[in-house]
Write an enzyme that holds these catalytic residues in place. Sequence first.
Site, PDB file in Angstrom:
ATOM      1  N   GLN A  36      50.698  41.148 -58.373  1.00 25.69           N
ATOM      2  CA  GLN A  36      51.216  42.730 -58.272  1.00 25.69           C
ATOM      3  C   GLN A  36      49.922  42.662 -59.333  1.00 25.69           C
ATOM      4  OE1 GLN A  36      54.725  44.311 -58.326  1.00 25.69           O
ATOM      5  NE2 GLN A  36      55.483  42.720 -58.858  1.00 25.69           N
TER       6      GLN A  36
ATOM      7  N   ASP B 124      43.713  41.779 -62.741  1.00 26.25           N
ATOM      8  CA  ASP B 124      43.317  41.701 -63.846  1.00 26.25           C
ATOM      9  C   ASP B 124      42.845  40.363 -63.453  1.00 26.25           C
ATOM     10  OD1 ASP B 124      45.540  39.798 -64.121  1.00 26.25           O
ATOM     11  OD2 ASP B 124      46.444  40.514 -65.262  1.00 26.25           O
TER      12      ASP B 124
ATOM     13  N   HIS C 241      47.609  43.950 -55.205  1.00 26.89           N
ATOM     14  CA  HIS C 241      47.418  44.978 -55.528  1.00 26.89           C
ATOM     15  C   HIS C 241      45.897  44.816 -55.439  1.00 26.89           C
ATOM     16  CE1 HIS C 241      51.899  46.844 -56.447  1.00 26.89           C
ATOM     17  NE2 HIS C 241      51.391  46.250 -55.268  1.00 26.89           N
TER      18      HIS C 241
ATOM     19  N   THR D 227      58.035  41.287 -64.248  1.00 27.89           N
ATOM     20  CA  THR D 227      57.195  42.537 -62.806  1.00 27.89           C
ATOM     21  C   THR D 227      59.198  43.077 -62.995  1.00 27.89           C
ATOM     22  OG1 THR D 227      57.434  42.812 -60.614  1.00 27.89           O
ATOM     23  CG2 THR D 227      58.692  41.022 -60.890  1.00 27.89           C
TER      24      THR D 227
ATOM     25  N   ASN E 155      62.309  37.860 -66.213  1.00 25.82           N
ATOM     26  CA  ASN E 155      61.851  38.661 -67.022  1.00 25.82           C
ATOM     27  C   ASN E 155      62.642  39.589 -68.301  1.00 25.82           C
ATOM     28  OD1 ASN E 155      59.843  41.333 -66.272  1.00 25.82           O
ATOM     29  ND2 ASN E 155      61.869  42.222 -66.149  1.00 25.82           N
TER      30      ASN E 155
END
Length: 251
Positions: free
Chosen positions: A102, A105, A122, A196, A221
């Site tokens: 997602q 960068d 994304h 995430t 996470n």
Amino acid sequence: MTRVTAAVPDWLAEARQICVLTGAGISTDSGIPDFRGPQGVWTRDPEAEKLSTLQYYVADPDVRRRAWQARLAHPWHALPNAGHAALVDLERQGRLRALVTQNIDGLHQAAGSSPELVVEIHGTVHDVVCLSCGDRTTMRAALDRVVAGEPDPACLRCGGLLKSATISFGQELDEQVVEAATAAVQSCDVFLAAGTSLGVWPAAGLTEIAARRGARVVIANAEPTPYDDIADLVVREPLGTALPRLLAPRD
Ligand code: NAD
């Protein structure tokens, strides 16, 4: 069955088709803040969410000016960290089916992950796209124009609105990219979601697809996610140590 454990189970060590879904949390150790974590951009400034919402971006020149300034302030010098490196190593072991990210960068590719295996669901912050004619150019060139005094640079081809080549809220995902991610998830033996909050669709839904197809689900996470209950393994340890440990080859 959810288990929070430090041990690496046999099924994970022996997995050969691992599909990884990464989120902003894998890049926090590189100095890029996430959105919803305790130090997240939106946690600290809820107004900032508007910059990532297409409706506001298109309607409000002030939102666009702030968005370009935010892009200027992006930590462009950021380097990949141990979490990214662990996924490069997983690929070298021949056990990575796909790396769906997602993130926008580009740090997975910078770390050495093969572009053919990385699915940027994304988009990327390294390019800009005209919302009218679709012309695609580099973020660097657009930011040079911002620095030179254009607060909201327009498309040089048609005069339309320029935006980073990322998927904003309210913007459709690229169908082919979603299909590639879904196909990978449907044929994996382990699905690993790392860094995430699993709060953004359709990326979050990949977890359920994987589970329904019989893959084991690992969620690494720092905070709880809505899918922890269907996970076979939940790991709360920081990714910089968790991923190298979870994905190490077994002798
Ligand atoms: P998110 O901000 O919703 O969630 C990130 C999660 O990672 C949080 O739950 C946080 O607790 C966890 N986390 C942070 N650092 C961690 C660490 N070192 N170890 C373990 N866990 C850690 O992010 P999201 O789910 O990816 O969704 C936000 C959307 O915004 C996505 O589209 C995302 O790509 C985008 N975004 C991208 C970047 C980037 O490209 N680096 C940065 C911010 C937001």
